[in-house]
Design a protein around this motif. Sequence first.
Motif, PDB file in Angstrom:
ATOM      1  N   UNK A 101       0.869  -1.306  -0.109  1.00  6.27           N
ATOM      2  CA  UNK A 101      -0.099  -0.087   0.071  1.00  6.27           C
ATOM      3  C   UNK A 101       0.799   1.290  -0.052  1.00  6.27           C
ATOM      4  N   UNK A 102       1.909   1.402   0.633  1.00  5.91           N
ATOM      5  CA  UNK A 102       2.899   2.535   0.703  1.00  5.91           C
ATOM      6  C   UNK A 102       3.862   2.595  -0.578  1.00  5.91           C
ATOM      7  N   UNK A 103       3.903   1.486  -1.333  1.00  5.93           N
ATOM      8  CA  UNK A 103       4.696   1.568  -2.422  1.00  5.93           C
ATOM      9  C   UNK A 103       6.105   1.797  -2.221  1.00  5.93           C
ATOM     10  N   UNK A 104       6.381   1.025  -1.323  1.00  5.89           N
ATOM     11  CA  UNK A 104       7.960   0.978  -0.925  1.00  5.89           C
ATOM     12  C   UNK A 104       8.589  -0.384  -0.788  1.00  5.89           C
ATOM     13  N   UNK A 105       7.643  -1.200  -1.321  1.00  2.00           N
ATOM     14  CA  UNK A 105       8.110  -2.710  -1.475  1.00  2.00           C
ATOM     15  C   UNK A 105       7.398  -3.169  -2.892  1.00  2.00           C
ATOM     16  N   UNK A 106       8.137  -3.757  -3.648  1.00  2.00           N
ATOM     17  CA  UNK A 106       7.507  -4.383  -4.965  1.00  2.00           C
ATOM     18  C   UNK A 106       8.124  -5.926  -5.034  1.00  2.00           C
ATOM     19  N   UNK A 107       6.959  -6.545  -5.299  1.00  2.00           N
ATOM     20  CA  UNK A 107       7.114  -8.279  -5.379  1.00  2.00           C
ATOM     21  C   UNK A 107       7.150  -8.281  -6.965  1.00  2.00           C
ATOM     22  N   UNK A 137      11.119  -1.858 -11.472  1.00  2.00           N
ATOM     23  CA  UNK A 137      11.905  -2.004 -12.626  1.00  2.00           C
ATOM     24  C   UNK A 137      13.116  -2.679 -12.254  1.00  2.00           C
ATOM     25  N   UNK A 138      13.783  -2.405 -11.039  1.00  2.00           N
ATOM     26  CA  UNK A 138      15.063  -3.125 -10.604  1.00  2.00           C
ATOM     27  C   UNK A 138      14.668  -4.415 -10.073  1.00  2.00           C
ATOM     28  N   UNK A 139      13.783  -4.521  -9.474  1.00  2.00           N
ATOM     29  CA  UNK A 139      13.328  -5.851  -8.995  1.00  2.00           C
ATOM     30  C   UNK A 139      12.964  -6.928 -10.193  1.00  2.00           C
ATOM     31  N   UNK A 140      12.047  -6.334 -11.131  1.00  2.00           N
ATOM     32  CA  UNK A 140      11.964  -6.877 -12.357  1.00  2.00           C
ATOM     33  C   UNK A 140      13.072  -7.406 -13.132  1.00  2.00           C
ATOM     34  N   UNK A 141      14.068  -6.871 -13.126  1.00  2.00           N
ATOM     35  CA  UNK A 141      15.376  -6.738 -14.083  1.00  2.00           C
ATOM     36  C   UNK A 141      16.140  -7.927 -13.419  1.00  2.00           C
ATOM     37  N   UNK A 142      16.187  -7.965 -11.791  1.00  2.00           N
ATOM     38  CA  UNK A 142      16.882  -8.765 -11.008  1.00  2.00           C
ATOM     39  C   UNK A 142      16.360  -9.988 -11.220  1.00  2.00           C
ATOM     40  N   UNK A 143      14.933 -10.397 -11.337  1.00  2.00           N
ATOM     41  CA  UNK A 143      14.132 -11.537 -11.418  1.00  2.00           C
ATOM     42  C   UNK A 143      14.412 -12.103 -12.735  1.00  2.00           C
ATOM     43  N   UNK A 144      14.556 -11.185 -13.865  1.00  2.00           N
ATOM     44  CA  UNK A 144      14.748 -11.800 -15.173  1.00  2.00           C
ATOM     45  C   UNK A 144      15.964 -12.291 -15.196  1.00  2.00           C
TER      46      UNK A 144
END
Length: 107
Positions: A57-63, A87-94
């Motif tokens: 809800x605070x948009x300070x974490x992205x899964x 974006x960075x989380x998605x790149x790391x996941x990729x």
Amino acid sequence: MKTCTGKVGAATVDNNWTMTLAYSTAPFQLITHRKTPKGSGDPHQDGLTSPTTSTNQDEDRCEVGWRTSDGYAAVLESEPNGHADCIIGARFARDLAPKLAGGTRTA
């Protein structure tokens, strides 16, 4: 579920930004109160099987989650002093997805 967390950035940088990798044979959610982030359908998720993206809800974490050959994996981008834009989380996941393609089970 197995997890590991690492700081993002140089060791000399005083920040609380982290990335957590989690994986399991069963579905899971790292963020409980979820919402769809702005700009979902991120092109940085190319190569992920059945990707999902959620913020808190605070948009300070992205899964960013995806299916692996034997279960599920997710990267949790946590930027408590800022705004996790996924974006960075998605790149790391990729980047991690091919390494987990052979399976996520450990001995």
